[in-house]
Design an enzyme around this catalytic site. Structure first.
Site, PDB file in Angstrom:
ATOM      1  N   PRO A  41       0.782  -1.239   0.000  1.00  0.00           N
ATOM      2  CA  PRO A  41       0.000   0.000   0.000  1.00  0.00           C
ATOM      3  C   PRO A  41       0.810   1.284   0.000  1.00  0.00           C
ATOM      4  CG  PRO A  41      -0.067  -0.983   2.154  1.00  0.00           C
ATOM      5  CD  PRO A  41       0.691  -1.943   1.284  1.00  0.00           C
ATOM      6  N   GLY A  42       2.131   1.261   0.110  1.00  0.00           N
ATOM      7  CA  GLY A  42       2.908   2.420  -0.263  1.00  0.00           C
ATOM      8  C   GLY A  42       3.683   3.168   0.788  1.00  0.00           C
ATOM      9  N   ARG A  77      -5.282  -1.389  -4.652  1.00  0.00           N
ATOM     10  CA  ARG A  77      -4.324  -0.848  -3.687  1.00  0.00           C
ATOM     11  C   ARG A  77      -3.361   0.130  -4.359  1.00  0.00           C
ATOM     12  NH1 ARG A  77      -2.135  -5.874  -0.191  1.00  0.00           N
ATOM     13  NH2 ARG A  77      -1.036  -4.183   0.852  1.00  0.00           N
ATOM     14  N   ASP A  89       2.099  -7.849 -12.716  1.00  0.00           N
ATOM     15  CA  ASP A  89       2.826  -8.890 -11.998  1.00  0.00           C
ATOM     16  C   ASP A  89       4.312  -8.646 -12.280  1.00  0.00           C
ATOM     17  OD1 ASP A  89       4.248 -11.313 -11.389  1.00  0.00           O
ATOM     18  OD2 ASP A  89       2.346 -12.400 -11.433  1.00  0.00           O
ATOM     19  N   CYS A  96       9.083  -8.221   6.335  1.00  0.00           N
ATOM     20  CA  CYS A  96       8.696  -7.916   7.716  1.00  0.00           C
ATOM     21  C   CYS A  96       8.629  -9.226   8.493  1.00  0.00           C
ATOM     22  CB  CYS A  96       7.374  -7.158   7.773  1.00  0.00           C
ATOM     23  SG  CYS A  96       5.961  -8.033   7.080  1.00  0.00           S
TER      24      CYS A  96
END
Length: 538
Positions: free
Chosen positions: A356-357, A382, A405, A476
């Site tokens: 999402p940026g 998104r 993609d 993450c």
């Protein structure tokens, strides 16, 4: 990394305002399961849930206002029910702040057939605490509930809404500073009104038994003994994590570190705010606003534009700081990946899995209006939110977006860039303190699928880097197989790349002996994160 805060109806609409930690989905959105309500005979205005294998249906009869039922408990039980059946996420906040209370009461009305009084800010905070806590501690709470039922078959066949009411009551008694008599009375009333008198009697008996056991310090705790498997099962119940995660962490970190990690995951999450200097809003300006709002804070020791907060998120939302694009929510562990990219004015940069940026916006602000940043993502919706957020933050002059993609895009793209960031879809095992429900949604089988996808994306991203350019791989996750092992396998396939040690870009306390960036939740009190800076040879 970003966290979803707006849930039903428009799952990603809050991304334009918040950048909070959230692992990326490899291919698709989380499925939504329509909740249906089973109507009780002869009581058209009442609605109950079936056994756990069933669902609930919405009644079309006029709804009633019930001022006797506790609003935060009714909302908590219904939201837990929706989360368990796949129709909601664990977080409540949305872009209107208080509006989330109306949304939640609407779900109570459609599910139970009545409304309570409206939720106040204190009720919303309690709902957030109870829902997040009950999800984190679900395995442990269910262990206690099962023990106090004295009948595993009864527990396994318990209707879903009744189980959620018990989880709410158990969590309040075990973990929150709420008078036990109030917890018992209010949850009994909820069970009687939402289900039937017999359900209320059952809740009464079980909760009173729990209160007595707690007062006598004689809760039936799981035993951590026997062979390695048995000990892992005991720890998994005691600290409320899936057994496979516990065994994996004991394997890689040892039992003592695994316990510390689970303790961190079960703690109340904190958040970090990044001041948007592109709008001329500095950290000093942000600190002044937080002081005016009386929100406790700490300035980051690691990043100049960041401030850490533990409470007060609703006050920040209501203030408009996020809505106006003056700051965004982004964990320092995610922010520390950007110095590894080292975006400079004039650079050409590609963010490969951008939505999402959060990292995209941070890099764009560093370009100071000079250079280009291409944001690629497979999720069109998104990506649209990212573009809108870039406009809000006034960094859209350097950002362009491509819906694709990455694997297909890289094959047909001859243009090479100075710097490429690949923040891959991952397990999210580093952000479990913020994502209360994620531990129960991950399976061991996911890891093999994720590592295969990560290899494919890393190969594709490497094709976009010019000779002498930089490729940064980040997650993450705290998992060895998603982090160090993926880089090692990549370097075997691509000898034209080598590791550029991270100690030139981030504090040495975050640098591993192999030169990677690694944020350890236990050591650094931040979300878990990993990044490798790789150089393409000339």
């Amino acid at each position: 990394m970003l966290l979803l805060l707006k849930m039903e109806g428009a799952p990603h609409s809050f991304y334009s305002l918040l950048s909070i930690s959230s692992p990326k989905s490899p291919r698709c959105k989380k499925p939504t399961i329509q909740l249906m309500l089973w109507k009780r005979p002869r009581e058209p205005n009442r609605a109950i849930s079936t056994r756990r294998t069933g669902s609930v249906i919405h009644t079309q009869k006029p709804h009633k206002l019930n001022l006797e039922v506790s609003p935060h408990r009714a909302v908590s039980a219904v939201r837990l029910l929706r989360i368990e059946l796949g129709g909601a996420f664990a977080d409540l906040l949305n872009d209107k702040g208080k509006g989330s209370g109306n949304n939640e009461m609407g779900y109570v009305e459609r599910t139970l057939g009545f409304r309570t009084r409206e939720l106040e800010d204190r009720d919303l905070r309690l709902v957030s605490d109870i829902v997040g806590g009950a999800i984190r501690w679900r395995r442990y709470l269910d262990h206690l509930i099962c023990c106090l039922c004295h009948n595993e078959r009864l527990f396994r066949s318990m209707e879903p809404l009744l189980l959620q009411i018990l989880r709410v009551g158990f969590y309040e008694i075990i973990k929150l500073d709420i008078p036990p008599y109030a917890v018992v009375d209010e949850n009994v009333r909820l069970a009687k009104v939402a289900l039937r008198p017999g359900a209320g009697n059952m809740v009464n008996g079980i909760l009173r038994k729990l209160v007595l056991l707690k007062e006598n310090d004689s809760l039936p705790l799981p035993k951590v003994e026997g062979d390695d498997r048995s000990q892992a099962r005991g720890l998994a119940t005691l600290f409320s994590h899936p057994v496979w995660m516990v065994r994996r962490w004991i394997k890689y970190f040892g039992k003592e570190e695994a316990v510390k990690l689970m303790t961190w995951n079960n703690s109340d999450p904190h958040f970090s705010l990044r001041a948007n200097k592109r709008k001329g809003f500095t950290r000093a300006d942000l600190v002044k606003q937080l002081e005016m709002l009386k929100v406790p804070y700490e300035v980051s020791f690691h990043l100049d534009d960041f401030v850490r907060i533990g409470t007060g998120m609703q006050s920040i939302i209501h203030s408009g700081l996020l809505k106006d694009g003056l700051c965004s929510v982004q964990d320092e562990s995610a922010g520390l990946v950007i110095p590894l990219v080292d975006p400079q004015p004039g650079d050409s940069i590609v963010d490969c899995c951008a939505a999402p940026g959060g990292k995209t916006l941070f890099m764009a602000s560093c370009l100071n209006g000079q250079g280009t940043l291409l944001a690629i993502d497979i999720n069109k919706g998104r990506l649209r939110i990212l573009k809108e957020t870039a406009e809000l933050h006034q960094v859209d002059d350097v950002i362009s977006t491509v819906h694709a993609d990455l694997r297909n895009f890289a094959d047909g793209n001859p243009v090479k860039s100075d710097k490429v960031l690949l923040d891959v879809p991952c397990s999210g095992l580093g952000v479990l303190s913020k994502r209360a429900d994620l531990r129960w949604n991950r399976r061991l089988e996911d890891m093999e699928q994720l590592t295969k996808l990560q290899d494919e994306l890393l190969d594709a991203a490497s094709m976009l880097v010019k000779p002498g350019g930089v490729l940064v791989y980040s997650t993450c996750s705290i998992d060895f197989e998603e982090n160090e092992e993926r880089v090692a396998e990549f370097l075997l396939r691509h000898p034209e790349y080598c590791i550029d040690p991270a100690d030139r870009y981030v504090p040495t306390d975050f640098v591993t002996d192999k030169g990677f960036y690694f944020s350890n939740p236990v050591k650094h009190s931040l979300d878990g994160a990993f990044a490798a800076r790789l150089i393409h040879s000339l």
